[in-house]
Design an enzyme around this catalytic site. Structure first.
Site, mmCIF file in Angstrom:
data_model
loop_
_atom_site.group_PDB
_atom_site.id
_atom_site.type_symbol
_atom_site.label_atom_id
_atom_site.label_comp_id
_atom_site.label_asym_id
_atom_site.label_seq_id
_atom_site.Cartn_x
_atom_site.Cartn_y
_atom_site.Cartn_z
ATOM 1 N N ASP A 133 9.453 76.710 -36.820
ATOM 2 C CA ASP A 133 9.971 76.413 -37.595
ATOM 3 C C ASP A 133 11.159 77.003 -38.048
ATOM 4 O OD1 ASP A 133 7.257 78.213 -39.060
ATOM 5 O OD2 ASP A 133 9.360 79.371 -38.504
ATOM 6 N N HIS A 177 10.504 71.034 -33.577
ATOM 7 C CA HIS A 177 9.924 71.575 -34.830
ATOM 8 C C HIS A 177 8.573 71.291 -34.673
ATOM 9 C CE1 HIS A 177 10.408 72.648 -39.011
ATOM 10 N NE2 HIS A 177 11.721 71.492 -39.230
#
Lengths: 497, 372
Positions: A471, A467
């Site tokens: 995304d 992350h």
């Protein structure tokens, strides 16, 4: 302090006992006086005698020298090749002590006594002479020295390696020492439950049996797992039960539920080898902030395609599974979303977009998890991927995967569904940034575009991504693209490079 | 009389005698000598059979001969060092497995052209010369002109020069076995290439070394001598020599019901710990050349695992912390190319390095693995 003892025993035994005393105690002045000249006329300082025999562990145990017996064929010397025991180990009669070699013959030397090893006379690779001592064994007081010739037993006891000091007796349910103990106490071996290997009766079993008969308190025997304590005896932790029983009314005695006594031991071993590799990799993976994304893929069309192509692939000598399609679809997706094929540097300052799609395959082998990769998938056809997969699977099964195959991966897929499972939460393998895990293919009812219920081949995919640089939306788009290639394999043909 | 035991086994189970094993079958036969032929060509099953018989069969009043053959395999002796005795990388390429037997002696190569004979006796009746006499007499009975003779080192020589049989033995507490090979039609080119180690110069060890000898096949001197003929001759000569009236029984060593415990014995013989881990401790001292850089590698191997690993690498080629991490990764791991590759892969994943350093580590690793 005087340590003179009174014994009424054969002279030879006495001599050994006395020399054991000399060995153990350091009272120098008394020693010389003590030494053998008047065997039967020692007297103990009153009061000490009984205490000496019952409580003194150290002094009363004779140390017997175990000599290397004749091996046959006129051999006079052998080379000691391996010790199975070390000083301080407990041995039983017939346990293996060492392995010696002479003239292409390997000989297992077994113990003649029960006891504790006190001294090893030879190092590995040194020469031992027949008739000279091999080990010293500290035995129970009163143990008769074993026969000089090996006892002929039927059927033969095991000569196998004794890595854990246990014998595989089979028809023989008990060693001669145990049989003697049973006979001395008028116990029928058939009445005793054996707790040794293959229900072999151990000395502890005879003692337990005896204790049961006399109601004495016993210590739990070693090497046992769960052993319900004898009904009449009490567990060491509850000595009060016995008096309680006497107090309760004689007509209806309250049942005493025996608590199973668990005597298993924890076992610790160092982490090394394959396990160490996994520990290292997964600990490093912890630094990556993972997020998960799961979806469902309808493989009905792919199933049809594969069944058509399977025969053709086999005629070319290759087993075709679904993985080559999954891998190729992933590579096509990576062309549109190169961020999934990248690597983040240690300080998170730079992203490196890798040019080659080296797609790793999580493989379950007898040694554990290995992840070899198929190099340059962007240049390979589905068939070529299948060939490469076969090669890696064969090497993996044979335990022959090399560093070239195990390093350089940029993206990984795990087909855990081949063993089982639907959804997973895979862990990203550094220095990669994404991983996908595929569950098993299930046949489930789904609605088609006409609203009818049809049979669909459904597989669940579980993605994990880093992350820090990926995304959710990007993950979703990548997954959708990958999914579209598999749900409609004809579209793969359009984009195939 | 040749009895197929599997048929008999059906009869045994049919009559619901649950505890019948091969051992009770022998007891019931009441013969003083029995000849067995193994139905398996798997080395581990056959070695397990050799372990099972002295363990479970009464050999005090009975002797046995087992005849067996294996698919291609290299078998090392109990106390030998496989890295010193054979070419492991070549064997891996050719798919030839390695096995370690429980008896002493040297390294041999088996294939279908080799006959193995195991003579099981009580320890008192252990007599290797007499056993070898059975073999030489059997061969001479078949072909009287054959020049075969046993030496005092328990080899059998053809024409006084070529070794056609080697011997090894295992003695236990009350029984013993003596086994030997016999070269009938073995592939000699494979034999000589696999039995030549690629790393013997870099190894220092006290393991029992093999004594290489020139070999020949019996088939080379007489093309009509095939393995089956020879096995039959040996079987009948065994009966003659010892005065037995022995039946020949074919045994399937994978039949756990008839031979309880044999499956585990075969499994134990196939573990890495037994085959490789049982090697007496040794040290490896090698120079690897990577990119024109010479690297000195020193490793102490105990129980098949790397105890101490030291590398001398010029500082400008690789930073010393990297080298230390590399060697500490190897410490404690098994001396096995697969395990080393896996550890190296994990090392390269978890230690950050530039691309060219990664390349060097890669090549260094390949060099280290080449001596395994």
């Amino acid at each position: 302090m005087a340590t003179v003892i009174t014994v009424r025993a054969p002279f030879a035994f006495l001599r050994r006992l006395v020399s054991a005393c000399l060995h153990r105690h350091c009272c120098s002045t008394v020693q010389t006086a003590c030494f053998v000249s008047r065997p039967h006329s020692y007297s103990l300082i009153a009061g000490q005698q009984h205490r000496f025999f019952r409580t003194s562990y150290v002094a009363a145990r004779p140390i017997l020298q175990f000599k290397l017996s004749d091996i046959g064929e006129g051999i006079m010397e052998v080379t000691v090749k391996e010790w199975y025991v070390k000083e301080g180990d407990k041995v039983s009669q017939f346990d293996s002590i060492c392995e010696v070699q002479s003239d292409k013959a390997s000989v297992t030397i077994t113990s003649r006594y029960d006891g504790i090893i006190r001294k090893l006379y030879h190092d590995v690779d040194s020469i031992a002479l027949v008739g000279k001592p091999l080990v010293d064994i500290e035995t129970e007081a009163g143990q008769v020295e074993g026969p000089q010739e090996d006892v002929v037993e039927t059927p033969a006891m095991s000569q196998e390696e004794h890595t854990h000091q246990e014998i595989k007796g089979h028809k023989t349910q008990a060693t001669p020492a145990v049989r003697r103990l049973a006979m001395e106490n008028n116990i029928k071996l058939s009445e005793v439950i054996g707790t040794g290997k293959d229900s072999r009766i151990l000395k502890e079993d005879i003692l337990n049996f005896l204790a049961r008969q006399t109601g004495a308190i016993l210590l739990p025997a070693p090497f046992q797992e769960i052993r319900p304590p004898p009904p009449a005896a009490v567990a060491p932790s509850a000595p009060a039960a016995k008096p309680k029983e006497k107090r309760s009314p004689p007509s209806i005695p309250t049942p005493v539920i025996p608590k199973p006594v668990f005597t298993g031991k924890d076992h610790t071993e160092p982490i090394k080898g394959f396990q160490k590799a996994m520990v290292k990799t997964m600990s490093a993976a912890l630094k990556i902030p993972h997020f998960g994304y799961k979806d469902e893929v309808d493989l009905s069309q792919l199933v049809r395609l594969r069944s058509e192509l399977k025969g053709l692939a086999e005629s070319r000598g290759v087993k075709l599974s679904y993985m080559p399609f999954f891998i190729k679809a992933a590579s096509l997706g990576l062309l549109h979303f190169p961020i999934f094929n990248s690597s983040l540097d240690e300080n998170c300052t730079n992203i490196t977009y890798k040019a080659a799609h080296n797609i790793g395959l999580a493989m379950d082998t007898s040694q554990g998890l290995l992840v070899p990769n198929v190099k340059n998938v962007q240049m390979l056809s589905v068939f070529e991927i299948a060939v490469e997969l076969n090669r890696l699977q064969t090497l993996g099964a044979a335990g022959q995967l090399g560093t070239a195959d195990l390093t350089g991966g940029t993206f990984t897929l795990s087909n855990i569904g081949s063993i089982g499972g639907t959804y997973a939460k895979p862990v990203i393998l550094p220095p990669e940034v994404a991983i996908g895990a595929l569950g098993k293919i299930q046949v489930l009812p789904r609605f088609n575009h006409k609203g009818e219920v049809v049979k669909a081949h459904i597989v669940n995919v579980s993605w994990s991504a880093d992350h820090r640089i990926i995304d959710g939306a990007t993950m979703c788009r990548f997954s959708n693209l990958w999914r579209s290639y598999l749900e409609n394999p004809a579209s793969m043909v359009l984009d195939l490079k | 009389m040749v009895l197929r035991l599997s048929n008999r086994a059906c009869v045994l189970s049919g009559s619901a005698r649950l505890k019948s094993t091969l051992s009770t079958y022998f007891d019931e036969m009441g013969k003083a000598g029995i000849i067995l032929k193994s139905a398996s060509t798997g080395i581990f099953e056959n070695l397990a059979l050799e372990d099972w018989i002295p363990d479970r069969v009464d050999l005090q009043n009975r002797s046995m001969l087992l005849l067996w053959r294996n698919s291609p395999v290299v078998v090392i002796g109990r106390h030998q060092n496989p890295w010193q005795e054979c070419n492991l990388p070549l064997m891996r390429r050719l798919g030839i497995p390695l096995a370690r037997r429980r008896s002493g002696g040297g390294t041999v190569f088996h294939d279908f052209g080799n006959i193995n004979m195991t003579f099981f006796t009580s320890k008192k009746k252990y007599d290797r010369h007499r056993n070898l006499k059975v073999v030489t007499s059997a061969l001479k009975a078949l072909r009287p002109d054959l020049d075969v003779a046993a030496t005092d080192r328990f080899d059998i020589l053809l024409n006084g020069h070529y070794k056609i049989s080697g011997t090894a033995a295992k003695l236990g507490r009350t029984s013993a076995y003596h086994h030997c090979t016999l070269l009938c039609s073995v592939d000699r080119s494979i034999l000589s290439s696999v039995l030549k180690s690629n790393t013997s110069e870099v190894i220092k060890s006290n393991a029992t070394p093999s004594v290489p000898s020139p070999v020949k096949n019996l088939l080379d001197v007489d093309p009509t001598l095939d393995s089956n003929t020879i096995m039959d001759a040996i079987a009948s000569q065994y009966s003659n020599e010892f005065g037995f009236d022995s039946p020949v029984i074919t045994v399937d060593p994978t039949h756990e019901g008839l031979m309880p415990g044999i499956h585990k014995m075969a499994q134990d013989l196939q573990t890495w710990e037994w085959i490789y881990g049982r090697t007496p401790k040794f040290s490896v001292c090698s120079s690897i050349v990577v990119d024109d850089v010479t690297i000195k590698l020193d490793m102490d191997i105990k129980n098949g695992a790397v105890g101490q690993c030291a590398m001398e690498i010029p500082e400008n080629w690789l930073p010393s912390e990297m080298v230390n991490e590399f060697t500490s990764t190897l410490n404690g791991s098994n001396y096995c190319p697969n395990e080393t590759a896996v550890l190296m892969a994990a090392f390269m994943r978890t230690v950050s390095m530039t691309a060219d350093v990664a390349e060097k580590i890669h090549r260094l690793c390949a060099g280290v693995v080449s001596v395994m």
